[in-house]
Motif scaffolding. Structure first.
Motif, mmCIF file in Angstrom:
data_model
loop_
_atom_site.group_PDB
_atom_site.id
_atom_site.type_symbol
_atom_site.label_atom_id
_atom_site.label_comp_id
_atom_site.label_asym_id
_atom_site.label_seq_id
_atom_site.Cartn_x
_atom_site.Cartn_y
_atom_site.Cartn_z
ATOM 1 N N MET A 53 37.293 38.859 -0.096
ATOM 2 C CA MET A 53 37.153 39.214 -1.508
ATOM 3 C C MET A 53 36.355 38.104 -2.183
ATOM 4 N N GLY A 54 35.685 38.462 -3.250
ATOM 5 C CA GLY A 54 34.878 37.429 -3.876
ATOM 6 C C GLY A 54 34.450 37.763 -5.282
ATOM 7 N N TRP A 55 33.822 36.777 -5.898
ATOM 8 C CA TRP A 55 33.250 36.923 -7.232
ATOM 9 C C TRP A 55 31.777 36.544 -7.192
ATOM 10 N N TYR A 56 30.984 37.329 -7.868
ATOM 11 C CA TYR A 56 29.570 37.073 -8.032
ATOM 12 C C TYR A 56 29.277 37.137 -9.532
ATOM 13 N N ARG A 57 28.144 36.606 -9.921
ATOM 14 C CA ARG A 57 27.784 36.700 -11.329
ATOM 15 C C ARG A 57 26.293 36.915 -11.488
ATOM 16 N N GLN A 58 25.952 37.506 -12.617
ATOM 17 C CA GLN A 58 24.546 37.746 -12.927
ATOM 18 C C GLN A 58 24.300 37.381 -14.375
ATOM 19 N N ASN A 117 36.856 24.173 -17.495
ATOM 20 C CA ASN A 117 35.717 23.383 -17.971
ATOM 21 C C ASN A 117 34.434 24.217 -17.967
ATOM 22 N N LEU A 118 34.501 25.352 -18.618
ATOM 23 C CA LEU A 118 33.355 26.268 -18.630
ATOM 24 C C LEU A 118 32.163 25.651 -19.338
ATOM 25 N N LYS A 119 30.982 25.982 -18.847
ATOM 26 C CA LYS A 119 29.732 25.465 -19.393
ATOM 27 C C LYS A 119 28.868 26.629 -19.860
ATOM 28 N N HIS A 120 27.890 26.308 -20.693
ATOM 29 C CA HIS A 120 26.976 27.342 -21.194
ATOM 30 C C HIS A 120 26.373 28.129 -20.032
ATOM 31 N N GLU A 121 26.036 27.411 -18.959
ATOM 32 C CA GLU A 121 25.354 28.063 -17.839
ATOM 33 C C GLU A 121 26.271 28.970 -17.023
ATOM 34 N N ASP A 122 27.549 29.016 -17.347
ATOM 35 C CA ASP A 122 28.462 29.946 -16.690
ATOM 36 C C ASP A 122 28.413 31.328 -17.344
ATOM 37 N N THR A 123 27.689 31.435 -18.441
ATOM 38 C CA THR A 123 27.561 32.715 -19.127
ATOM 39 C C THR A 123 26.903 33.740 -18.209
ATOM 40 N N ALA A 124 27.590 34.850 -17.994
ATOM 41 C CA ALA A 124 27.095 35.880 -17.075
ATOM 42 C C ALA A 124 28.077 37.047 -17.063
ATOM 43 N N VAL A 125 27.648 38.116 -16.430
ATOM 44 C CA VAL A 125 28.582 39.188 -16.087
ATOM 45 C C VAL A 125 29.115 38.874 -14.698
ATOM 46 N N TYR A 126 30.416 38.859 -14.568
ATOM 47 C CA TYR A 126 31.070 38.521 -13.312
ATOM 48 C C TYR A 126 31.551 39.798 -12.622
ATOM 49 N N TYR A 127 31.194 39.910 -11.356
ATOM 50 C CA TYR A 127 31.534 41.080 -10.562
ATOM 51 C C TYR A 127 32.447 40.675 -9.416
ATOM 52 N N CYS A 128 33.490 41.479 -9.205
ATOM 53 C CA CYS A 128 34.311 41.231 -8.023
ATOM 54 C C CYS A 128 33.818 42.112 -6.883
ATOM 55 N N ASN A 129 34.161 41.686 -5.703
ATOM 56 C CA ASN A 129 33.652 42.300 -4.487
ATOM 57 C C ASN A 129 34.756 42.261 -3.439
ATOM 58 N N ALA A 130 34.838 43.319 -2.643
ATOM 59 C CA ALA A 130 35.850 43.333 -1.588
ATOM 60 C C ALA A 130 35.361 44.148 -0.402
ATOM 61 N N ASP A 131 35.672 43.673 0.781
ATOM 62 C CA ASP A 131 35.371 44.404 2.015
ATOM 63 C C ASP A 131 36.637 45.162 2.410
ATOM 64 N N VAL A 132 36.581 46.479 2.311
ATOM 65 C CA VAL A 132 37.776 47.317 2.433
ATOM 66 C C VAL A 132 37.718 48.180 3.685
ATOM 67 N N ARG A 133 38.854 48.254 4.340
ATOM 68 C CA ARG A 133 38.991 49.128 5.500
ATOM 69 C C ARG A 133 39.911 50.287 5.123
ATOM 70 N N TYR A 134 39.504 51.526 5.464
ATOM 71 C CA TYR A 134 40.275 52.703 5.063
ATOM 72 C C TYR A 134 41.325 53.107 6.094
ATOM 73 N N TYR A 135 41.113 52.698 7.353
ATOM 74 C CA TYR A 135 42.054 53.051 8.399
ATOM 75 C C TYR A 135 41.991 52.002 9.496
ATOM 76 N N SER A 136 43.031 51.996 10.313
ATOM 77 C CA SER A 136 43.147 51.005 11.368
ATOM 78 C C SER A 136 41.921 51.047 12.268
ATOM 79 N N GLU A 170 24.358 36.186 -8.135
ATOM 80 C CA GLU A 170 24.601 35.075 -7.233
ATOM 81 C C GLU A 170 26.083 34.965 -6.887
ATOM 82 N N LEU A 171 26.338 34.409 -5.721
ATOM 83 C CA LEU A 171 27.708 34.201 -5.285
ATOM 84 C C LEU A 171 28.357 33.094 -6.100
ATOM 85 N N VAL A 172 29.609 33.340 -6.493
ATOM 86 C CA VAL A 172 30.396 32.317 -7.180
ATOM 87 C C VAL A 172 31.433 31.745 -6.217
ATOM 88 N N ALA A 173 32.236 32.633 -5.641
ATOM 89 C CA ALA A 173 33.281 32.183 -4.725
ATOM 90 C C ALA A 173 33.759 33.350 -3.873
#
Length: 122
Positions: free
Chosen positions: A33-38, A85-104, A45-48
């Motif tokens: 799972m992760g967070w990206y921002r634009q 400690n947010l900075k001006h340059e952190d301004t963005a739309v943040y998107y979450c992301n996940a790699d999901v499996r539907y079945y075994s 870009e990848l955040v974490a």
């Protein structure tokens, strides 16, 4: 599968925000799972990211190391991003992301949330 992100807002430099993203639907398992921002006029870009393994492994963009912390609650299929400690340059739309499996033994498919806006302004 839906990813619902929340927690964005308008804050001043130095303040904190906590983003959350919950995955729902027909889920057998979630890998990374992760967070990206634009930011305006820039590429996404990848955040974490955080893996699902025991003692989850995390990865951060250099620009947020030491300020942001990613965590997850596997029981709730949720990922969080604590932003300090947010900075001006952190301004963005943040998107979450996940790699999901539907079945075994099924493939992991990537899903994106709708984005939550973070504005850091004095």
């Amino acid at each position: 599968v839906q990813l619902q992100a929340s927690g964005g807002g308008l804050v001043q430099p130095g303040w904190s925000l906590r983003l959350s993203c919950a995955a729902s639907g027909s889920i057998f398992g979630i890998n990374t799972m992760g967070w990206y921002r634009q930011a305006p006029g820039k590429q996404r870009e990848l955040v974490a990211t955080i893996t699902s393994a025991s003692g989850s492994s995390t990865n951060y963009a250099d620009s947020v190391k030491g300020r942001f912390t990613i965590s997850r609650d596997n029981a709730k299929n949720t990922v969080h991003l604590q932003m300090n400690n947010l900075k001006h340059e952190d301004t963005a739309v943040y998107y979450c992301n996940a790699d999901v499996r539907y079945y075994s033994l099924g493939p992991y498919l990537q899903h994106w949330g709708q984005g939550t806006e973070v504005t850091v302004s004095s």
